[in-house]
Write an enzyme that holds these catalytic residues in place. Sequence first.
Site, PDB file in Angstrom:
ATOM      1  N   ILE A  59      51.457 -58.649 -43.732  1.00  0.00           N
ATOM      2  CA  ILE A  59      51.828 -60.026 -44.030  1.00  0.00           C
ATOM      3  C   ILE A  59      52.788 -60.091 -45.215  1.00  0.00           C
ATOM      4  O   ILE A  59      53.731 -60.878 -45.217  1.00  0.00           O
ATOM      5  CB  ILE A  59      50.568 -60.876 -44.297  1.00  0.00           C
ATOM      6  CG1 ILE A  59      49.752 -61.045 -43.004  1.00  0.00           C
ATOM      7  CG2 ILE A  59      50.946 -62.248 -44.864  1.00  0.00           C
ATOM      8  CD1 ILE A  59      48.413 -61.711 -43.201  1.00  0.00           C
ATOM      9  N   ASP A  79      50.207 -53.439 -60.013  1.00  0.00           N
ATOM     10  CA  ASP A  79      48.765 -53.544 -59.779  1.00  0.00           C
ATOM     11  C   ASP A  79      48.347 -54.937 -60.226  1.00  0.00           C
ATOM     12  O   ASP A  79      48.386 -55.251 -61.418  1.00  0.00           O
ATOM     13  CB  ASP A  79      48.036 -52.467 -60.591  1.00  0.00           C
ATOM     14  CG  ASP A  79      46.521 -52.529 -60.442  1.00  0.00           C
ATOM     15  OD1 ASP A  79      45.999 -53.477 -59.813  1.00  0.00           O
ATOM     16  OD2 ASP A  79      45.846 -51.624 -60.986  1.00  0.00           O
ATOM     17  N   VAL A  80      47.956 -55.775 -59.273  1.00  0.00           N
ATOM     18  CA  VAL A  80      47.668 -57.177 -59.600  1.00  0.00           C
ATOM     19  C   VAL A  80      46.393 -57.354 -60.410  1.00  0.00           C
ATOM     20  O   VAL A  80      46.112 -58.463 -60.886  1.00  0.00           O
ATOM     21  CB  VAL A  80      47.617 -58.058 -58.330  1.00  0.00           C
ATOM     22  CG1 VAL A  80      48.975 -58.096 -57.638  1.00  0.00           C
ATOM     23  CG2 VAL A  80      46.530 -57.578 -57.373  1.00  0.00           C
ATOM     24  N   ASN A 105      49.873 -62.175 -52.126  1.00  0.00           N
ATOM     25  CA  ASN A 105      49.397 -61.629 -50.868  1.00  0.00           C
ATOM     26  C   ASN A 105      48.524 -60.388 -51.035  1.00  0.00           C
ATOM     27  O   ASN A 105      47.710 -60.098 -50.158  1.00  0.00           O
ATOM     28  CB  ASN A 105      50.606 -61.265 -49.988  1.00  0.00           C
ATOM     29  CG  ASN A 105      50.216 -60.395 -48.823  1.00  0.00           C
ATOM     30  OD1 ASN A 105      49.641 -60.845 -47.847  1.00  0.00           O
ATOM     31  ND2 ASN A 105      50.517 -59.092 -48.917  1.00  0.00           N
ATOM     32  N   TYR A 118      34.252 -59.750 -49.176  1.00  0.00           N
ATOM     33  CA  TYR A 118      35.569 -60.231 -48.761  1.00  0.00           C
ATOM     34  C   TYR A 118      35.533 -61.735 -48.500  1.00  0.00           C
ATOM     35  O   TYR A 118      36.400 -62.482 -48.961  1.00  0.00           O
ATOM     36  CB  TYR A 118      36.025 -59.489 -47.515  1.00  0.00           C
ATOM     37  CG  TYR A 118      37.377 -59.922 -46.997  1.00  0.00           C
ATOM     38  CD1 TYR A 118      38.542 -59.402 -47.560  1.00  0.00           C
ATOM     39  CD2 TYR A 118      37.502 -60.848 -45.958  1.00  0.00           C
ATOM     40  CE1 TYR A 118      39.795 -59.792 -47.095  1.00  0.00           C
ATOM     41  CE2 TYR A 118      38.746 -61.234 -45.497  1.00  0.00           C
ATOM     42  CZ  TYR A 118      39.885 -60.712 -46.059  1.00  0.00           C
ATOM     43  OH  TYR A 118      41.121 -61.115 -45.590  1.00  0.00           O
ATOM     44  N   LYS A 175      37.690 -64.700 -50.567  1.00  0.00           N
ATOM     45  CA  LYS A 175      38.671 -65.591 -49.961  1.00  0.00           C
ATOM     46  C   LYS A 175      38.264 -67.057 -50.113  1.00  0.00           C
ATOM     47  O   LYS A 175      39.125 -67.933 -50.291  1.00  0.00           O
ATOM     48  CB  LYS A 175      38.887 -65.228 -48.496  1.00  0.00           C
ATOM     49  CG  LYS A 175      39.592 -63.888 -48.310  1.00  0.00           C
ATOM     50  CD  LYS A 175      40.975 -63.869 -48.971  1.00  0.00           C
ATOM     51  CE  LYS A 175      41.735 -62.599 -48.696  1.00  0.00           C
ATOM     52  NZ  LYS A 175      43.100 -62.601 -49.270  1.00  0.00           N
TER      53      LYS A 175
END
Length: 250
Positions: free
Chosen positions: A23, A65-66, A88, A155, A159
């Site tokens: 994505i 690296d976020v 993303n 996960y 989200k």
Amino acid sequence: MPFSTPCNLHGRLALVTGAGQGIGAACAHALSRQGATVICTDVRLQSAAATASGLSPTTQAFALDVTDSAALNALAAQLPPLDILVCNAGIVSNAPAEQMSDEEWDKVLDVNLGGVFKSCRAFGRRMLERGRGAIVNIGSMSGMIVNVPQPQCHYNASKAAVHHLTRSLAVEWAARGVRVNAVAPTYIATPLLQELEKQEALLARWMAMTPQARMGRPEEVAEVVAFLASDAASLVTGAILNADGGYTCL
């Protein structure tokens, strides 16, 4: 006055995290097609550079690296202020909740939620200083439903939190000219699901729960991102836009 070219992003500077594949790579291409100058970042520099090489010759690529606030702040200071930020970068794994280690829980939350917040904070500051900007976070239908049969509570929780973080930032920053929205995709045919695609029974179950009865494509999500990043969505902030083939309607 109506927009003659609603998704025209010429003159805009965009940055995509996790742009090395799937994505993220599709978002980089979609924004570039609409005229934006795109900066590709990924935890793997080689992957970001591979995406950048398919765009304009001047496209920049950075290792990022976020989860690293210092690295995010340093890159934000190095670059001109962004017009568009696409958060993303994310990871997924499966583990029954009762067997999940602290390390696995922390890793998914650190990347999927912490990485989004830290990215928005670092690059959003510069947007707020200028009084304009558009942020698009990649959430998931998993933030609205519980996926079956795979066990992935970490996960799903990450989200769901991204969605509410999106709304919270949208409200905080709306009067200061920065819009914050999210896209919530269904199962998308990306390298992350490459191994799962070999499991016919699992895919059959997912498709039976999807009214369109198919996987999504990365470019379909990317086009929604480009819309939310554009002036065509100038009145849209705090939205979680489903791109799920009707999955969450059931």
